[in-house]
Design a protein around this motif. Structure first.
Motif, PDB file in Angstrom:
ATOM      1  N   THR A  96       0.808  -1.219   0.000  1.00  0.00           N
ATOM      2  CA  THR A  96       0.000   0.000   0.000  1.00  0.00           C
ATOM      3  C   THR A  96       0.841   1.270   0.000  1.00  0.00           C
ATOM      4  OG1 THR A  96      -0.099  -0.038   2.424  1.00  0.00           O
ATOM      5  CG2 THR A  96      -1.899  -1.125   1.221  1.00  0.00           C
ATOM      6  N   SER A  97       2.157   1.145   0.118  1.00  0.00           N
ATOM      7  CA  SER A  97       2.997   2.325   0.286  1.00  0.00           C
ATOM      8  C   SER A  97       3.274   3.037  -1.031  1.00  0.00           C
ATOM      9  CB  SER A  97       4.325   1.946   0.946  1.00  0.00           C
ATOM     10  OG  SER A  97       5.060   1.081   0.106  1.00  0.00           O
ATOM     11  N   GLU A  98       3.131   2.353  -2.159  1.00  0.00           N
ATOM     12  CA  GLU A  98       3.401   2.955  -3.457  1.00  0.00           C
ATOM     13  C   GLU A  98       2.200   2.761  -4.378  1.00  0.00           C
ATOM     14  OE1 GLU A  98       5.818   4.807  -4.003  1.00  0.00           O
ATOM     15  OE2 GLU A  98       7.381   4.268  -2.566  1.00  0.00           O
ATOM     16  N   PHE A  99       2.053   3.682  -5.316  1.00  0.00           N
ATOM     17  CA  PHE A  99       0.879   3.653  -6.198  1.00  0.00           C
ATOM     18  C   PHE A  99       0.812   2.388  -7.038  1.00  0.00           C
ATOM     19  CE2 PHE A  99       3.967   4.829  -9.344  1.00  0.00           C
ATOM     20  CZ  PHE A  99       3.428   4.500 -10.570  1.00  0.00           C
ATOM     21  N   TRP A 100       1.970   1.748  -7.274  1.00  0.00           N
ATOM     22  CA  TRP A 100       2.033   0.609  -8.185  1.00  0.00           C
ATOM     23  C   TRP A 100       1.969  -0.727  -7.462  1.00  0.00           C
ATOM     24  CZ3 TRP A 100       6.373  -2.444  -7.262  1.00  0.00           C
ATOM     25  CH2 TRP A 100       7.348  -1.850  -6.421  1.00  0.00           C
ATOM     26  N   ALA A 101       2.375  -0.753  -6.185  1.00  0.00           N
ATOM     27  CA  ALA A 101       2.605  -2.028  -5.496  1.00  0.00           C
ATOM     28  C   ALA A 101       1.335  -2.853  -5.336  1.00  0.00           C
ATOM     29  CB  ALA A 101       3.248  -1.772  -4.131  1.00  0.00           C
ATOM     30  N   LYS A 102       0.206  -2.199  -5.190  1.00  0.00           N
ATOM     31  CA  LYS A 102      -1.037  -2.941  -4.963  1.00  0.00           C
ATOM     32  C   LYS A 102      -1.456  -3.773  -6.162  1.00  0.00           C
ATOM     33  CE  LYS A 102      -3.874   1.097  -6.169  1.00  0.00           C
ATOM     34  NZ  LYS A 102      -4.868   2.070  -5.655  1.00  0.00           N
ATOM     35  N   TYR A 103      -0.859  -3.508  -7.312  1.00  0.00           N
ATOM     36  CA  TYR A 103      -1.194  -4.266  -8.524  1.00  0.00           C
ATOM     37  C   TYR A 103      -0.246  -5.437  -8.770  1.00  0.00           C
ATOM     38  CZ  TYR A 103      -3.828   0.010  -9.508  1.00  0.00           C
ATOM     39  OH  TYR A 103      -4.684   1.082  -9.436  1.00  0.00           O
ATOM     40  N   CYS A 104       0.768  -5.607  -7.919  1.00  0.00           N
ATOM     41  CA  CYS A 104       1.892  -6.501  -8.231  1.00  0.00           C
ATOM     42  C   CYS A 104       1.811  -7.865  -7.566  1.00  0.00           C
ATOM     43  CB  CYS A 104       3.208  -5.841  -7.816  1.00  0.00           C
ATOM     44  SG  CYS A 104       3.589  -4.364  -8.756  1.00  0.00           S
ATOM     45  N   ASP A 105       2.283  -8.851  -8.305  1.00  0.00           N
ATOM     46  CA  ASP A 105       2.499 -10.201  -7.772  1.00  0.00           C
ATOM     47  C   ASP A 105       3.973 -10.300  -7.393  1.00  0.00           C
ATOM     48  OD1 ASP A 105       2.832 -12.851  -7.216  1.00  0.00           O
ATOM     49  OD2 ASP A 105       2.076 -13.585  -9.135  1.00  0.00           O
ATOM     50  N   PHE A 106       4.277 -10.148  -6.106  1.00  0.00           N
ATOM     51  CA  PHE A 106       5.669 -10.123  -5.668  1.00  0.00           C
ATOM     52  C   PHE A 106       6.303 -11.515  -5.628  1.00  0.00           C
ATOM     53  CE2 PHE A 106       4.274  -5.959  -4.463  1.00  0.00           C
ATOM     54  CZ  PHE A 106       5.397  -5.172  -4.662  1.00  0.00           C
ATOM     55  N   SER A 107       5.537 -12.529  -5.990  1.00  0.00           N
ATOM     56  CA  SER A 107       6.123 -13.857  -6.166  1.00  0.00           C
ATOM     57  C   SER A 107       6.552 -14.080  -7.607  1.00  0.00           C
ATOM     58  CB  SER A 107       5.116 -14.937  -5.754  1.00  0.00           C
ATOM     59  OG  SER A 107       4.023 -14.980  -6.671  1.00  0.00           O
ATOM     60  N   SER A 108       6.355 -13.069  -8.447  1.00  0.00           N
ATOM     61  CA  SER A 108       6.690 -13.183  -9.873  1.00  0.00           C
ATOM     62  C   SER A 108       7.541 -11.984 -10.284  1.00  0.00           C
ATOM     63  CB  SER A 108       5.401 -13.255 -10.705  1.00  0.00           C
ATOM     64  OG  SER A 108       5.684 -13.469 -12.067  1.00  0.00           O
ATOM     65  N   ILE A 109       8.797 -11.980  -9.818  1.00  0.00           N
ATOM     66  CA  ILE A 109       9.724 -10.900 -10.120  1.00  0.00           C
ATOM     67  C   ILE A 109      10.735 -11.371 -11.161  1.00  0.00           C
ATOM     68  CG2 ILE A 109      11.518  -9.362  -9.208  1.00  0.00           C
ATOM     69  CD1 ILE A 109      10.117  -9.418  -6.536  1.00  0.00           C
ATOM     70  N   PHE A 110      10.877 -10.586 -12.219  1.00  0.00           N
ATOM     71  CA  PHE A 110      11.875 -10.833 -13.257  1.00  0.00           C
ATOM     72  C   PHE A 110      12.876  -9.683 -13.249  1.00  0.00           C
ATOM     73  CE2 PHE A 110       8.128 -13.114 -14.496  1.00  0.00           C
ATOM     74  CZ  PHE A 110       8.570 -14.247 -15.176  1.00  0.00           C
ATOM     75  N   LEU A 111      14.111  -9.983 -13.626  1.00  0.00           N
ATOM     76  CA  LEU A 111      15.106  -8.950 -13.891  1.00  0.00           C
ATOM     77  C   LEU A 111      15.364  -8.926 -15.388  1.00  0.00           C
ATOM     78  CD1 LEU A 111      15.476  -9.095 -10.805  1.00  0.00           C
ATOM     79  CD2 LEU A 111      17.927  -8.788 -11.169  1.00  0.00           C
ATOM     80  N   GLY A 112      15.665  -7.761 -15.909  1.00  0.00           N
ATOM     81  CA  GLY A 112      15.944  -7.663 -17.332  1.00  0.00           C
ATOM     82  C   GLY A 112      16.797  -6.454 -17.644  1.00  0.00           C
ATOM     83  N   GLY A 113      17.325  -6.437 -18.857  1.00  0.00           N
ATOM     84  CA  GLY A 113      18.126  -5.310 -19.299  1.00  0.00           C
ATOM     85  C   GLY A 113      18.708  -5.595 -20.664  1.00  0.00           C
ATOM     86  N   ASP A 114      19.246  -4.549 -21.275  1.00  0.00           N
ATOM     87  CA  ASP A 114      19.918  -4.720 -22.556  1.00  0.00           C
ATOM     88  C   ASP A 114      21.330  -4.180 -22.450  1.00  0.00           C
ATOM     89  OD1 ASP A 114      19.709  -1.762 -24.240  1.00  0.00           O
ATOM     90  OD2 ASP A 114      18.419  -2.060 -22.504  1.00  0.00           O
ATOM     91  N   SER A 115      22.254  -4.813 -23.184  1.00  0.00           N
ATOM     92  CA  SER A 115      23.656  -4.404 -23.231  1.00  0.00           C
ATOM     93  C   SER A 115      24.244  -4.361 -21.819  1.00  0.00           C
ATOM     94  CB  SER A 115      23.782  -3.061 -23.961  1.00  0.00           C
ATOM     95  OG  SER A 115      25.124  -2.790 -24.308  1.00  0.00           O
ATOM     96  N   ALA A 116      24.792  -3.207 -21.395  1.00  0.00           N
ATOM     97  CA  ALA A 116      25.334  -3.132 -20.037  1.00  0.00           C
ATOM     98  C   ALA A 116      24.257  -3.387 -18.995  1.00  0.00           C
ATOM     99  CB  ALA A 116      25.984  -1.775 -19.804  1.00  0.00           C
ATOM    100  N   GLY A 117      23.008  -3.020 -19.320  1.00  0.00           N
ATOM    101  CA  GLY A 117      21.911  -3.301 -18.401  1.00  0.00           C
ATOM    102  C   GLY A 117      21.662  -4.784 -18.224  1.00  0.00           C
TER     103      GLY A 117
END
Length: 345
Positions: free
Chosen positions: A167-188
């Motif tokens: 509830t602390s952030e506008f986006w968090a209430k929509y999230c499945d925190f058991s489904s976290i991915f990391l991603g990036g391109d090149s150096a990212g």
């Protein structure tokens, strides 16, 4: 063979305090990627403001995605641009999270760059995922491992939002925190990979998957695609061998060369990726093609069918954000389609 120059690294220590040298002294430039970056021998750093424009979080209403900038750590200027698909009142399903790192050889870039803003807004819309795009500190002012430190701090911040009631952030209430991915391109992508390793070493690895787009790796021994890079450049690949070498020289720790494990991954570290699905995207005309393919082979030999490899034919490095040609737009749409399927499994 070009290796790291300790003198350059020592000069970097004074980047914050040294004034710009006189423009009529070209001998004062010790490293330059034309039109992108100049490093002077007194430690002064100059980035071109013409490389890419930065934009506000606004997105085309047709995407049906909201975006907002949020500080993660004001002291270190680590912040995120967060993309959240718009939801109707009847849709209560939670969305997967992608923590994303932009590219730029560790030395340039911003999550506010228009090319990334457009790409990630579209990906968030089509994948129906929340994307947390991390703005990390750049080299050479902040040598590696600072980008990894910032990435790890950002990941832990994201996970923390799931631990405090969503509830602390506008986006968090929509999230499945058991489904976290990391991603990036090149150096990212390099950052996403190394942050995932760190997270695994901490014995708390609940990352579901990582998306590595043309990961920026290297090594002192040249690959065939690096050796033939003069021909590759005629195919409009955004990364040259000379630029790649410069990025590594001014980003790696003092005295390190391109055989450092942050540049050339160690096979023994891959054990920390067990139970994590991995998607790797390789560009056919990229100087990194052979290095990326070799990386895929080693990952597959260690992790088996956890690894999914895709090759984008007829395009070069960073085509999905920098090349507006018809073939690149087609390949970008294919990439987004495959990422959507990867996240949705």
């Amino acid at each position: 063979m070009v290796v790291s120059n300790p003198t350059i690294n020592q000069n970097i220590e004074n980047l914050e305090i040294n004034p710009k040298p006189q423009p009529d002294d070209p001998t004062s430039i010790v490293e330059e990627i034309e039109g992108v970056i100049k490093l002077y021998k007194n430690g002064y750093l100059e980035r071109s403001i013409k490389v890419m424009s930065s934009v506000s979080p606004y997105l085309d209403s047709n995407l049906q995605v909201n975006a907002r900038d949020i500080f993660i750590d004001k002291n270190d200027n680590i912040w995120a641009r967060i993309y959240v698909p718009k939801r109707n009142n009847n849709n209560n399903s939670l969305l997967p999270i992608v923590v994303y790192f932009y590219g730029g050889g560790f030395c340039i870039g911003s999550t506010a760059w228009k090319c990334y803003h457009d790409f990630l807004g579209k990906l968030s819309s089509e994948a129906q995922c929340v994307i947390v795009s991390i703005n990390y500190r750049l080299a050479p002012e902040n040598l590696l491992s600072v980008a990894y430190d910032d990435g790890m701090k950002a990941l832990m911040w994201v996970k923390q939002q799931g631990n405090i009631g969503q509830t602390s952030e506008f986006w968090a209430k929509y999230c499945d925190f058991s489904s976290i991915f990391l991603g990036g391109d090149s150096a990212g992508a390099n950052i996403a990979y190394n942050v995932t390793l760190r997270h695994g070493m901490s014995n708390s690895n609940n990352i579901k998957g990582i998306v590595l787009i043309q990961p920026f790796f290297g090594g002192e021994e040249r690959t065939n695609s690096e050796i033939s890079s003069i021909n590759v450049q005629t195919c409009k690949s955004a990364l040259s061998l000379a630029a790649s070498d410069i990025y590594w020289r001014i980003a790696l720790p003092l005295g390190a060369n391109r055989n450092h494990p942050w540049c050339k991954p160690l096979q023994k570290d891959m054990k920390w990726l067990e139970n994590i699905r991995i998607m790797i995207y390789v560009a056919e005309n990229d100087i990194l093609k052979d290095r990326n393919l070799g990386f895929c082979d080693v990952l597959t030999s260690n992790l088996g069918n956890q690894v999914e490899k895709f090759i984008s034919d007829g395009v070069g490095h960073a085509f999905q954000i920098l090349d507006e040609s018809t073939i690149s737009q087609t390949r970008k749409q294919e990439m987004i389609f495959n990422i959507v399927n990867f996240i949705g499994k």
